[in-house]
Write an enzyme that holds these catalytic residues in place. Sequence first.
Site, PDB file in Angstrom:
ATOM      1  N   HIS A   1       0.831  -1.208   0.000  1.00 40.08           N
ATOM      2  CA  HIS A   1       0.000   0.000   0.000  1.00 40.08           C
ATOM      3  C   HIS A   1       0.868   1.262   0.000  1.00 40.08           C
ATOM      4  O   HIS A   1       0.537   2.252  -0.651  1.00 40.08           O
ATOM      5  CB  HIS A   1      -0.894   0.045   1.249  1.00 40.08           C
ATOM      6  CG  HIS A   1      -1.906  -1.053   1.344  1.00 40.08           C
ATOM      7  ND1 HIS A   1      -1.817  -2.074   2.275  1.00 40.08           N
ATOM      8  CD2 HIS A   1      -3.032  -1.287   0.630  1.00 40.08           C
ATOM      9  CE1 HIS A   1      -2.859  -2.874   2.133  1.00 40.08           C
ATOM     10  NE2 HIS A   1      -3.604  -2.430   1.139  1.00 40.08           N
TER      11      HIS A   1
ATOM     12  N   GLN B   1      -9.035  -7.445 -10.546  1.00 37.99           N
ATOM     13  CA  GLN B   1      -9.706  -6.242 -10.041  1.00 37.99           C
ATOM     14  C   GLN B   1      -9.291  -5.022 -10.860  1.00 37.99           C
ATOM     15  O   GLN B   1     -10.116  -4.174 -11.209  1.00 37.99           O
ATOM     16  CB  GLN B   1      -9.341  -6.053  -8.562  1.00 37.99           C
ATOM     17  CG  GLN B   1      -9.703  -4.691  -7.999  1.00 37.99           C
ATOM     18  CD  GLN B   1      -9.463  -4.587  -6.519  1.00 37.99           C
ATOM     19  OE1 GLN B   1     -10.230  -5.098  -5.722  1.00 37.99           O
ATOM     20  NE2 GLN B   1      -8.381  -3.923  -6.104  1.00 37.99           N
TER      21      GLN B   1
HETATM   22  O1  PAF Z   1      -8.073  -3.824  -3.256  1.00 38.74           O
HETATM   23  C1  PAF Z   1      -8.747  -3.446  -2.270  1.00 38.74           C
HETATM   24  O2  PAF Z   1      -8.227  -3.231  -1.167  1.00 38.74           O
HETATM   25  C2  PAF Z   1     -10.252  -3.256  -2.420  1.00 38.74           C
HETATM   26  O3  PAF Z   1     -10.801  -4.206  -3.254  1.00 38.74           O
HETATM   27  C3  PAF Z   1     -10.625  -1.833  -2.877  1.00 38.74           C
HETATM   28  C4  PAF Z   1     -10.094  -1.527  -4.277  1.00 38.74           C
HETATM   29  C5  PAF Z   1     -10.097  -0.806  -1.898  1.00 38.74           C
HETATM   30  C6  PAF Z   1     -12.159  -1.688  -2.942  1.00 38.74           C
HETATM   31  O4  PAF Z   1     -12.733  -1.929  -1.699  1.00 38.74           O
END
Ligand code: PAF
Length: 297
Positions: free
Chosen positions: A37, A155
């Site tokens: 992150h 995603q």
């Molecule tokens: O990847 C994540 O942490 C989640 O899927 C996101 C993109 C924040 C959506 O809740």
Amino acid sequence: MQTVSTIAEVRARVARWREAAERVALVPTMGNLHDGHIALVRQARSHADRVVVSIFVNPLQFGPNEDFSAYPRTPEQDAERLAEAGADLLFLPQEQEIYPHGRQGTTIVEVPGISEILCGASRPGHFRGVATVVTKLFNIVGPDVALFGEKDFQQLLVIRRLVADLNLPLAIRGVPIVREADGLAMSSRNGYLSSAERASAPGLYRALQEGAARLLAGEQVYREVEEAMAHSIVVAGLQPDYVTIRRREDLAEPAMGERDLVILAAARLGRTRLIDNLAVTVPSPSGIEPPVPSGDN
Ligand code: PAF
């Protein structure tokens, strides 16, 4: 760094930046932040003057028997790490702020096709939940650019599709996977692993590396490479959910001779479901590479 919990506060803050003609980046997260992150936040800094990070454990993307309640929530540590990494604003909403009409009552965003395969097949409704919350976050913050980790490769493609289909005025950037020293892709869910499971977990990435080596050596019978990877994953002590070689652009099954590939895998280790992927660019048979197009995507 300021922490706010309401949409009105986010909008007021972003409006002031806009008046000063500042570019704004958004990093959506579910918190329990790790180095992956933090890499998103640092990349965000290089694309914008201001970085907004959201932390929201989105109930809509968890199935009824999944880990929504157990998902680690560590907002104080997260806020400290984000301040150190140079984020400007942390948006930490309550569920009521995001879903005022309740989880069932909300308008949803559905990206057909790509949401239904692989992780979407194992986790029905998961990508609908992701697409819905991400669209809301884009509309709440109004960023110029949003960044997502490539660990969640499917995603990322779902989000690129929704941005294209809904003509949303922002750029989407994928950021490479950050790995532990032994190759395990960083994930908040790694914290669920017992020490014995943690020792087995890098077997997932090792299997992908073995598959990549075979593709790079010119193997084109994808089924055989996939079966060998599945076998390695089982030998390492994990139970594969899927391990598959796909066209990188859209996760379609690749034709023979396809060069831009991605190997994707999901596997269970005890109660924990891990995912990983590895991009493979098979060299052109002539050895001459075509020029790579550049630009935002
Ligand atoms: O990847 C994540 O942490 C989640 O899927 C996101 C993109 C924040 C959506 O809740």
